[in-house]
Design an enzyme around this catalytic site. Structure first.
Site, PDB file in Angstrom:
ATOM      1  N   ASP A 203      -4.161  66.512 -84.710  1.00 60.78           N
ATOM      2  CA  ASP A 203      -5.338  66.133 -84.961  1.00 60.78           C
ATOM      3  C   ASP A 203      -6.147  66.352 -83.875  1.00 60.78           C
ATOM      4  O   ASP A 203      -7.102  65.369 -83.566  1.00 60.78           O
ATOM      5  CB  ASP A 203      -4.433  64.747 -84.937  1.00 60.78           C
ATOM      6  CG  ASP A 203      -3.682  64.081 -84.137  1.00 60.78           C
ATOM      7  OD1 ASP A 203      -3.449  65.017 -83.076  1.00 60.78           O
ATOM      8  OD2 ASP A 203      -3.627  62.639 -84.036  1.00 60.78           O
ATOM      9  N   GLU A 204      -5.824  67.185 -82.942  1.00 62.89           N
ATOM     10  CA  GLU A 204      -6.941  66.899 -81.735  1.00 62.89           C
ATOM     11  C   GLU A 204      -6.939  68.590 -80.994  1.00 62.89           C
ATOM     12  O   GLU A 204      -6.125  69.375 -81.320  1.00 62.89           O
ATOM     13  CB  GLU A 204      -5.812  66.281 -80.069  1.00 62.89           C
ATOM     14  CG  GLU A 204      -4.367  66.091 -79.986  1.00 62.89           C
ATOM     15  CD  GLU A 204      -4.486  65.917 -78.946  1.00 62.89           C
ATOM     16  OE1 GLU A 204      -5.420  65.405 -77.493  1.00 62.89           O
ATOM     17  OE2 GLU A 204      -2.858  65.004 -79.102  1.00 62.89           O
TER      18      GLU A 204
END
Length: 387
Positions: free
Chosen positions: A105-106
């Site tokens: 997610d990043e």
């Protein structure tokens, strides 16, 4: 002429929980907590509604239920999250050839020199956020700065759905009043040691005497002070590929019976195979992990002649590996991991005679799972006759 470096850090907001809320409108506005649901489980992600009750990632599920009994508790669907992550990656790749994923997610993007295409690096961040919202119905927060540390820090300053830009020369204005824990590499112990000197903020730490600090926290003080002064020369390293894909479970009650163990190995093979195929990968090394009730942990690995993403191959290999382990007590945790990964289609898979039929079947099943959810289609052997 020196070209100003610019880094963007993109961080999805409450990633797992947001996906669940997107896919089930009944969960919108509701405290959603994703993680292991057993007494031994931990929170993977909490929605912003749940965070108001003090629930956060890495908290025990027991504590999360105590703080937010009205929450909706959901088991993670790693196949779905991995697929969404690959969709995000496709969006990021449009904006820079230098993308470094940190997790599902990043990611960091180096957008240095993109001035001919965009008037400002903040405009690139706005476009990325807009694409993610439009194409995936999810929100991301972004930070823009001259280095990785500042960009990651900035992405967290206006969550959720935030965009924060730290311009050259503004570094200390932003950093000086932030708590010391905001520095990369400063945990509770280091922060407590620094606090003994009366230092609470990054600005105080940046201005403090290095030799004095070294007595309290060791040689790491020199790197930390560089960060505290807004300096970070680390490059964005593109394509740090996924090294392994696995699935494991800690059981609320220890497993003793072979049929239960066998069913879980099949379930793990099903989930890991699905994730490999969604990411267009095959794996050559299969590892089974067993943790007994006494916490003794054993792993067994086998490297196959050719890489595979077929559930049946993973399952048969996992069963054979498990049988080499002497089980004399109940099993607390069981896991299956595939490593030694390579792009799918570059190697001939095992069992070539039936390989095409298996691959065709998997394509059909995978399409059904994508349309109707990962649990929409399951193997008959995974249905517990006792339930």
């Amino acid at each position: 002429m020196h070209m100003q470096r610019y880094i963007i850090h993109v961080d999805m907001d409450a990633f797992y929980a947001s996906i669940e809320q997107r896919d089930n409108p009944l969960l919108l506005g509701v405290p959603v907590i994703v993680g292991g649901l057993s007494k031994r489980g931990v929170v993977a992600t909490a929605s912003y509604e749940a965070r108001k009750f003090g629930v956060h990632s890495a908290m025990s599920m027991v504590e999360a239920r105590r703080r937010c009994p009205q929450g909706v508790f959901i088991t993670p669907d790693h196949g779905k999250y991995s697929f969404v992550s690959s969709q995000i990656r496709q969006i990021l790749d449009k904006y820079s050839p230098l993308v470094e994923p940190l997790s599902l997610d990043e990611a960091f993007l180096d957008v240095t020199g993109m001035g001919l295409l965009y008037s400002d690096p903040a405009e690139i961040a706005r476009c990325i956020k807009a694409d993610i919202k439009e194409q995936l119905q999810l929100t991301a927060s972004a930070g823009v700065a001259v280095n990785k540390f500042l960009a990651k820090l900035a992405s967290d300053l206006q969550k959720p759905d935030g965009l924060y830009v730290i311009r050259p020369g503004e570094e200390m204005k932003v950093l000086k009043d932030l708590p010391i824990r905001r520095l990369w590499g400063v945990g509770e112990v280091t922060a407590a040691n620094i606090a003994k000197l009366g230092i609470q903020t990054i600005g105080q730490f940046a201005a403090a005497d290095s030799k004095l600090l070294e007595r309290y926290i060791g040689k790491s003080v020199y790197d930390l002070q560089q960060l505290a002064q807004g300096r970070d020369n680390r490059p964005v390293v593109p394509d740090q590929q996924v090294k392994s894909i696995g699935n494991e479970e800690t059981f609320e009650e220890d497993l003793f019976h072979w049929e239960d163990i066998e069913r879980h190995l099949l379930l793990f093979a099903d989930k890991v195979g699905w994730r490999l195929r969604r990411l267009n990968l095959s794996g050559r090394t299969v590892t089974v992990k067993v943790r007994f009730a006494s916490f003794r942990t054993v792993t067994r690995s086998r490297t196959l002649d050719a890489a595979t993403s077929l559930d049946e191959v993973l399952y048969q290999t996992a069963k054979e590996l498990y049988r080499t382990i002497q089980a004399t007590e109940g099993i607390r945790l069981l896991g299956l991991t595939v490593s030694n990964l390579e792009p799918a289609g570059e190697a001939i898979t095992l069992f070539d005679s039936g390989k095409e039929k298996q691959e065709t079947l998997h394509k059909v099943v995978d399409e059904l799972k994508l349309r109707f959810g990962i649990d929409a289609v399951t193997k008959g052997r995974l249905i517990d006759p006792r339930k």
